[in-house]
Structures are given as structure tokens and as C-alpha cells.
Design an enzyme around this catalytic site. Structure first.
Site, PDB file in Angstrom:
ATOM      1  N   TYR A   1      -2.112  -1.198  10.781  1.00 27.05           N
ATOM      2  CA  TYR A   1      -2.337  -1.732   9.427  1.00 27.05           C
ATOM      3  C   TYR A   1      -1.144  -1.421   8.523  1.00 27.05           C
ATOM      4  CZ  TYR A   1      -3.839  -1.820   4.578  1.00 27.05           C
ATOM      5  OH  TYR A   1      -3.885  -2.046   3.224  1.00 27.05           O
TER       6      TYR A   1
ATOM      7  N   SER B   1       0.830  -1.199   0.000  1.00 29.99           N
ATOM      8  CA  SER B   1       0.000   0.000   0.000  1.00 29.99           C
ATOM      9  C   SER B   1       0.869   1.255   0.000  1.00 29.99           C
ATOM     10  CB  SER B   1      -0.853  -0.019   1.267  1.00 29.99           C
ATOM     11  OG  SER B   1      -1.432   1.243   1.474  1.00 29.99           O
TER      12      SER B   1
ATOM     13  N   LYS C   1       1.979  -3.871   6.530  1.00 26.69           N
ATOM     14  CA  LYS C   1       2.418  -3.846   5.125  1.00 26.69           C
ATOM     15  C   LYS C   1       3.943  -3.675   5.065  1.00 26.69           C
ATOM     16  CE  LYS C   1      -1.528  -4.584   3.370  1.00 26.69           C
ATOM     17  NZ  LYS C   1      -1.781  -5.902   2.800  1.00 26.69           N
TER      18      LYS C   1
HETATM   19  P1  NAD Z   1     -11.068  -7.242   0.885  1.00 20.72           P
HETATM   20  O1  NAD Z   1     -11.364  -7.269   2.341  1.00 20.72           O
HETATM   21  O2  NAD Z   1     -12.198  -6.939  -0.053  1.00 20.72           O
HETATM   22  O3  NAD Z   1     -10.419  -8.635   0.451  1.00 20.72           O
HETATM   23  C1  NAD Z   1      -9.575  -9.372   1.289  1.00 20.72           C
HETATM   24  C2  NAD Z   1     -10.020 -10.813   1.218  1.00 20.72           C
HETATM   25  O4  NAD Z   1      -9.160 -11.593   2.052  1.00 20.72           O
HETATM   26  C3  NAD Z   1     -11.453 -11.036   1.726  1.00 20.72           C
HETATM   27  O5  NAD Z   1     -12.152 -11.836   0.791  1.00 20.72           O
HETATM   28  C4  NAD Z   1     -11.259 -11.766   3.056  1.00 20.72           C
HETATM   29  O6  NAD Z   1     -12.327 -12.664   3.312  1.00 20.72           O
HETATM   30  C5  NAD Z   1      -9.949 -12.490   2.827  1.00 20.72           C
HETATM   31  N1  NAD Z   1      -9.174 -12.778   4.032  1.00 20.72           N
HETATM   32  C6  NAD Z   1      -8.785 -11.935   5.029  1.00 20.72           C
HETATM   33  N2  NAD Z   1      -8.025 -12.583   5.914  1.00 20.72           N
HETATM   34  C7  NAD Z   1      -7.903 -13.876   5.481  1.00 20.72           C
HETATM   35  C8  NAD Z   1      -7.241 -15.035   5.958  1.00 20.72           C
HETATM   36  N3  NAD Z   1      -6.525 -15.013   7.080  1.00 20.72           N
HETATM   37  N4  NAD Z   1      -7.354 -16.172   5.233  1.00 20.72           N
HETATM   38  C9  NAD Z   1      -8.060 -16.220   4.096  1.00 20.72           C
HETATM   39  N5  NAD Z   1      -8.710 -15.162   3.597  1.00 20.72           N
HETATM   40  C10 NAD Z   1      -8.632 -13.998   4.284  1.00 20.72           C
HETATM   41  O7  NAD Z   1      -9.865  -6.215   0.673  1.00 20.72           O
HETATM   42  P2  NAD Z   1      -9.267  -5.614  -0.672  1.00 20.72           P
HETATM   43  O8  NAD Z   1      -9.641  -4.171  -0.747  1.00 20.72           O
HETATM   44  O9  NAD Z   1      -9.581  -6.493  -1.816  1.00 20.72           O
HETATM   45  O10 NAD Z   1      -7.712  -5.658  -0.331  1.00 20.72           O
HETATM   46  C11 NAD Z   1      -6.896  -6.740  -0.726  1.00 20.72           C
HETATM   47  C12 NAD Z   1      -5.482  -6.503  -0.250  1.00 20.72           C
HETATM   48  O11 NAD Z   1      -5.011  -5.260  -0.775  1.00 20.72           O
HETATM   49  C13 NAD Z   1      -5.359  -6.396   1.269  1.00 20.72           C
HETATM   50  O12 NAD Z   1      -4.165  -7.020   1.671  1.00 20.72           O
HETATM   51  C14 NAD Z   1      -5.286  -4.904   1.512  1.00 20.72           C
HETATM   52  O13 NAD Z   1      -4.599  -4.588   2.686  1.00 20.72           O
HETATM   53  C15 NAD Z   1      -4.519  -4.445   0.278  1.00 20.72           C
HETATM   54  N6  NAD Z   1      -4.762  -3.034  -0.059  1.00 20.72           N
HETATM   55  C16 NAD Z   1      -6.046  -2.594  -0.261  1.00 20.72           C
HETATM   56  C17 NAD Z   1      -6.272  -1.252  -0.563  1.00 20.72           C
HETATM   57  C18 NAD Z   1      -7.679  -0.730  -0.777  1.00 20.72           C
HETATM   58  O14 NAD Z   1      -7.857   0.484  -0.807  1.00 20.72           O
HETATM   59  N7  NAD Z   1      -8.700  -1.580  -0.971  1.00 20.72           N
HETATM   60  C19 NAD Z   1      -5.193  -0.370  -0.667  1.00 20.72           C
HETATM   61  C20 NAD Z   1      -3.903  -0.841  -0.472  1.00 20.72           C
HETATM   62  C21 NAD Z   1      -3.705  -2.191  -0.163  1.00 20.72           C
END
Ligand code: NAD
Ligand code: UDP
Length: 332
Positions: A148, A124, A152
Site C-alpha cells: 500500500y 500518506s 503511494k
Molecule cells: P475510502 O475507502 O473510504 O474511499 C475510497 C473510495 O474510492 C471508495 O468510495 C471506493 O469505493 C473508491 N474506489 C476505490 N477504488 C476505485 C476505483 N478503481 N475506481 C473508482 N472508485 C474507487 O478511503 P478514504 O479513507 O476516504 O481514503 C481516500 C484516499 O486517501 C485513498 O487513496 C487512501 O489511500 C488515502 N489515504 C487515506 C488515509 C486514511 O487514514 N483514511 C490516510 C492516508 C491516505
């Protein structure tokens, strides 16, 4: 390639699965459905007319992860699974460190054991902390303001050290800016539980009149109009960025910003949404949100030069696609 996609049912993961399948890769999803719905797996299959293997497991569960590696031929891993709510991470730091950091270690361990040498990690822009914009991959990560963000930075560091110790291990650390919007079909998108924390889902719910008005957190930042500036990127551009990063992965650690390189203020985004969808968004200005920075946008030259990747979709497309998903899926 056969790609294990952890968190593949979530917002970014599901769109990336579509891009992977459309590019000819096969997909195995591991997700515990903590923040997603099983029906999204069916939608991925429907939209791509392709098959997907789905394992409902927790990726901190060493045995469950080992079973997947034992029973499948895996060429690479894209690790999305994790918790992502900044405010919640301040209240529940241990849950965040455990889920986000242990999952990275468990997966990396399985990769080493089964000789899987391609690893793409969801990082991120938050790791840049309060550096000066535009954020460039050459900048040293700074301490972030919340657990959080630290998960990362720690995961990046762990994967970097593993790659140093295992020269065949190839890692791509993808630093996302602000993903918004939805698949053009309007069938999959972002469905946060409860009142959204993030700007675009909040705006779509105001547009739907589920929420009365947007609260803009501060108009006294040193930005174009005083409101916070972010680099919004269409979710399908971000998804495609993963495929390109995976296809171009070579030994060592590679860090890429995935953004558009363009900063947009909150008021500019609201205006774009109103124009794109012909809907008025009522708003009020309230106090700054603790922990927010004034501006965050990417220097995108590295991904362009090394991967030949740039984001193609503009802010109007982001607003139209976010709204299409809101009216199609959330019918009431
Ligand atoms: P999201 O919550 O929609 O998707 C994450 C998925 O991981 C979910 O389906 C959840 O059920 C699953 N999950 C969580 N912990 C788990 C575990 N221990 N075992 C199995 N499944 C698990 O989030 P997203 O927005 O799709 O983000 C995906 C990744 O990208 C994350 O790591 C997040 O930190 C990173 N990220 C997101 C953003 C954003 O703005 N959405 C920005 C930067 C980084
Ligand atoms: N924002 C806002 N009202 C909201 C949600 C967000 O004014 O209800 C602002 C926030 O202060 C920031 C921008 O919108 O300037 C993007 O916030 P978001 O939470 O979507 O992303 P992040 O802060 O993680 O970059």
C-alpha cells in the site's frame, strides 16, 4: 471550478466534496462504490443543498474516464480513489498496485489529453517510512513496509515525472496523517466493513459495546507512555486542506503534510474519548502490531507558510464527532 473527485463517495472524499461545494466549486464524482454507499451522494447533496454529478465507474477503466472528460468541462482532479488497507495489501499486492497506480496513470493521461492542469493526490505519511519525527516534506521518502505504502510512493513519483515533462501540469501531493472524526451533522463519517483496523473506529465500536474491549498494540515503545503516537486530524480540517491546496495550486509539484503537528498516544486518545463522551473504554495491552512504528507526526510549517492552512479542531472535537456519527448512523 469544476472538480472531478475520484473516490468522492468514500470517507475523505465525501467530506471534501462538502467543503468544495461550500467553497463555491462544482463537483463531479467518479466512484465504483467498492468501499462506499450510493446514499452518501444524496447526503452530500442534502448537507450542502447543492447538486453533484455522480458517475459509477472504475477509474482504472480508460474508456469510462475518457467519457467523463469528453462530456464535462473539468478544471481539476482530486484523486482519492484507491484501496487503503495495509494488511490486505500484503496479501493482495497485485490488486493494490493495479488499482492504486493504474488509476493514477489513467487519470493523469486523461488530464494531459484534455488539458486539465490541476491534480491533487491523496498521499500518506506512510511514505516517510521510519524517518525521524516530526516528518517534514524536505525528507526523502523511505521504503515503506507494505505494498500500500509503495503505491503511494510510486504514484507520487509518476505525477512528479509527468509534471517535469509538462510544465503547465500542476500537482499537489497531500500527505495525510491520521484522519478521524466525522462531519459535525453526524450524517457522514467512516463506516469500515467488519472489525475496524484503525484505532478511532475500533474505539467507537467498543463505546457502543459492539466490541468488548480495545486491544492496545504494545506499551513498550519509546513514547510518552509506551503506546504508539500518531497525529490525528479532524476529517473536516483535512477536507478544508484540500480546498486550500487546490485554490493555491501553481505550476510544478508541491508537497504538503496535512496533520496537526501534535502527537497523541493511544492511551491519550482513549482518555480524551472518555472525557469527551463520558464513556469508559475497557482495554488490554497486547503485543505490538507488526509493521507499526513508534511515532508519526507532522511538521506542519510548510502548509501554514505557503497555504495559510492549519488544522483548527482539537482532539475532543474529533472524539465527539466520531461518537455522534457512530450513534446516529450505526443504530444497532
Ligand atoms: P475510502 O475507502 O473510504 O474511499 C475510497 C473510495 O474510492 C471508495 O468510495 C471506493 O469505493 C473508491 N474506489 C476505490 N477504488 C476505485 C476505483 N478503481 N475506481 C473508482 N472508485 C474507487 O478511503 P478514504 O479513507 O476516504 O481514503 C481516500 C484516499 O486517501 C485513498 O487513496 C487512501 O489511500 C488515502 N489515504 C487515506 C488515509 C486514511 O487514514 N483514511 C490516510 C492516508 C491516505
Ligand atoms: N492501535 C491499537 N489498537 C487498535 C488499532 C490501532 O492500539 O485496535 C494503535 C496502533 O498500534 C497505532 C495507533 O493505534 O499506534 C494508530 O493506528 P491506526 O491503525 O489507526 O493508524 P496507523 O497505524 O495507520 O497510523
Amino acid at each position: 471550478m469544476n472538480i472531478l473527485v475520484t473516490g468522492g463517495v468514500g470517507y475523505i472524499g465525501s467530506h471534501t466534496c462538502i467543503s468544495l461545494l461550500e467553497s463555491g466549486h462544482s463537483v463531479i464524482i467518479a466512484d465504483n462504490l467498492y468501499n462506499s454507499k450510493r446514499e452518501t451522494v444524496e447526503k452530500i447533496k442534502y448537507l450542502t443543498n447543492d447538486n453533484v454529478d455522480f458517475y459509477e465507474i472504475d477509474v482504472t477503466d480508460t474508456q469510462a474516464v475518457d467519457d467523463i472528460f469528453k462530456n464535462n468541462i473539468i478544471d481539476g482532479v482530486i484523486h482519492f480513489a484507491g484501496f487503503k488497507a495495509v494488511g490486505e495489501s500484503v496479501k493482495l499486492p497485485l490488486n493494490y498496485y493495479y488499482n492504486n497506480v493504474v488509476s493514477t496513470m489513467v487519470l493523469a493521461d486523461a488530464c494531459l489529453k484534455y488539458n486539465v492542469n490541476r491534480f491533487v493526490f491523496s498521499s500518506s505519511a506512510t511514505v516517510y517510512g521510519n524517518n525521524t519525527v516530526p516528518f517534514s516534506e524536505t525528507m526523502d521518502p523511505l521504503p515503506t513496509t507494505n505494498p500500500y505504502g509503495e503505491t503511494k510512493s510510486m504514484s507520487e513519483r509518476i505525477l512528479t515525472d509527468i509534471a517535469r515533462a509538462n510544465p503547465a501540469f500542476s500537482v499537489s501531493l497531500l500527505r495525510y496523517f491520521n484522519p478521524v472524526g466525522a462531519h459535525e451533522s453526524g450524517l457522514i463519517g467512516e463506516s469500515p466493513n467488519g472489525i475496524p483496523n484503525n484505532l478511532m473506529p475500533y474505539v467507537t465500536q467498543v463505546a457502543k459495546r459492539k466490541l468488548e474491549k480495545l486491544r492496545i498494540f504494545g506499551n513498550d515503545y519509546p513514547t510518552v507512555d509506551g503506546t504508539g503516537v500518531r497525529d490525528y486530524i479532524h476529517i473536516m480540517d483535512l477536507a478544508e486542506g484540500h480546498v486550500v491546496a487546490l485554490n493555491n495550486l501553481t505550476e510544478g509539484v508541491h508537497i504538503y503534510n496535512l496533520g496537526t503537528g501534535k502527537g497523541t498516544s493511544v492511551l491519550e486518545l482513549v482518555k480524551a474519548f472518555e472525557v469527551a463522551n463520558d464513556i469508559t473504554i475497557p482495554y488490554e495491552i497486547v503485543d505490538r502490531r507488526p509493521g507499526d512504528i513508534a511515532s508519526c507526526y507532522a511538521d506542519v510549517s510548510k502548509a501554514k507558510q505557503e497555504l495559510g492552512w492549519i488544522a483548527k479542531r482539537d482532539l475532543i472535537a474529533m472524539c465527539k464527532d466520531a461518537w455522534r456519527f457512530e450513534i446516529k448512523i450505526n443504530k444497532n
